[in-house]
Design a protein around this motif. Structure first.
Motif, short mmCIF file in Angstrom:
data_model
loop_
_atom_site.label_atom_id
_atom_site.label_comp_id
_atom_site.label_asym_id
_atom_site.label_seq_id
_atom_site.Cartn_x
_atom_site.Cartn_y
_atom_site.Cartn_z
N GLY A 141 0.80 -1.22 0.00
CA GLY A 141 0.00 0.00 0.00
C GLY A 141 0.83 1.27 0.00
N ALA A 142 2.17 1.12 0.01
CA ALA A 142 3.05 2.30 0.08
C ALA A 142 3.43 2.83 -1.30
CB ALA A 142 4.30 1.99 0.88
N GLY A 143 3.09 2.08 -2.36
CA GLY A 143 3.36 2.60 -3.70
C GLY A 143 4.35 1.81 -4.53
N LYS A 144 4.58 0.54 -4.20
CA LYS A 144 5.55 -0.26 -4.96
C LYS A 144 5.15 -0.42 -6.42
CE LYS A 144 5.53 -3.90 -2.39
NZ LYS A 144 4.48 -3.46 -1.43
N LEU B 120 9.76 1.31 -0.23
CA LEU B 120 8.62 2.23 -0.15
C LEU B 120 7.94 2.04 1.21
CD1 LEU B 120 8.00 4.02 -2.66
CD2 LEU B 120 9.18 1.91 -3.27
N ASP B 121 7.74 3.16 1.90
CA ASP B 121 7.14 3.10 3.23
C ASP B 121 6.06 4.16 3.35
OD1 ASP B 121 6.68 2.27 5.80
OD2 ASP B 121 8.59 2.97 6.62
N LEU C 251 -1.53 4.01 5.59
CA LEU C 251 -1.76 2.70 4.97
C LEU C 251 -3.17 2.20 5.28
CD1 LEU C 251 1.66 0.98 5.77
CD2 LEU C 251 0.90 1.90 3.57
N ILE C 252 -3.60 2.37 6.52
CA ILE C 252 -4.95 1.95 6.91
C ILE C 252 -6.00 2.69 6.09
CG2 ILE C 252 -6.65 2.00 8.79
CD1 ILE C 252 -4.27 1.56 10.72
N GLN C 253 -5.82 4.01 5.95
CA GLN C 253 -6.76 4.81 5.18
C GLN C 253 -6.80 4.37 3.72
OE1 GLN C 253 -8.89 7.00 6.37
NE2 GLN C 253 -9.74 7.37 4.33
#
Length: 290
Positions: A11-14, A88-89, A95-97
């Protein structure tokens, strides 16, 4: 050849990062089992220069296969294959949102909560993050800004710091941004709101910024602020911090805070830091009046 391993929090954009790498002519493969990395590296390095850029997406979707990653990385080093790790972090709340907005389940929380899945994943990726060459925190990063950062690192070969700095302006009457690390109050400066011809303008307009910055205390405050932030940056980087949010507030978030946020952004950008600019409340007064 440039060999990049793309990993990080789900969910961080990988996926976006791989897409942007593909746009700049990287040969990309997503969800690659780590055990296949040495063979792929061997094939790519044996192409006599026909393959110059490779990016492999690896994450916890590989299940138990992901556990092989560290032994595989050691194998790459022993065989003389150079590689870089892009991690990516993003903050847990972000992430929850994102998961809630997309209505997707976390790969590690099929039968539990998203929070539990994120916690498990962080534990699994802790050592990978420590070994990362580049860390991009996407908590406050727009898609186009992520693309710019990818291009800076992998296309333009510019200097990149793992600390992403966000400078934002806000109005105290609307509340301090919850993700702020450092908060500065510029309500001590003369307020353009009380100048009729400046009231409807913002700090993005030259008449307002010129008015605010004409005062010695404004320029002195900026100099001291830049000096302090420049002092803090290497210490934050040393401690492993990847995201720094500097919030500058005035009453309504339209004049003084915008002017000083713009000035700080310009000063930090000049020093080649990775800096983002955000004005939280600049339009809110106009909307209320409307």
């Amino acid at each position: 050849m440039r060999f990049v391993i793309v990993t990080g929090m789900s969910g961080a954009g990988k996926s976006s990062a791989l897409k942007f790498l593909e746009d700049i002519n990287y040969f990309c493969v997503d969800n690659m089992p780590p055990a296949l990395l040495p063979k792929l590296a061997e094939l790519c390095y044996d192409q006599d220069g026909s393959i110059e850029r490779v990016a492999m997406g690896i994450d916890i979707r590989g299940g138990k296969l992901f556990e092989d990653l560290f032994s595989v990385l050691l194998n790459l080093q022993e065989n003389g294959y150079d590689y870089e790790i892009l991690f990516l972090d993003a903050a847990d709340r972000v992430l929850i949102q994102r998961y809630k907005e997309t209505r997707r389940s976390h790969p590690l929380s099929r039968h539990g909560s998203i929070e539990e899945g994120i916690f498990k994943e962080r534990e699994m990726l802790k050592e990978v993050k420590e070994k990362a060459t580049y860390i991009i925190d996407t908590s406050n990063v727009l898609t186009r800004e992520l693309k710019e950062q990818i291009n800076r690192i992998f296309l333009d070969d510019e200097k990149f710091e793992n600390l992403v700095i966000t400078v934002d302006s806000f109005g105290f009457k609307y509340g301090i941004p919850p993700d702020s690390d450092l908060v500065f109050d510029v309500r001590f400066l003369p307020n353009p709101y009380y100048i009729p011809e400046l009231r409807e303008l913002s700090g993005n307009d030259s008449p307002v910024s010129d008015y605010v910055m004409q005062f010695p205390e404004s320029r002195l405050f900026l100099d001291k602020l830049v000096d302090m932030v420049e002092f803090l940056i290497p210490h934050y980087i040393k401690e492993g911090k990847t995201s720094l949010v500097i919030s500058i507030g005035c009453t309504g978030g339209k004049h003084r805070s915008v002017t000083l946020a713009n000035a700080l952004f310009t000063a930090l950008s000049r020093e080649a830091h990775t800096v983002l600019l955000k004005h939280n409340d600049i339009e809110k007064d106009a909307k209320r009046k409307g």
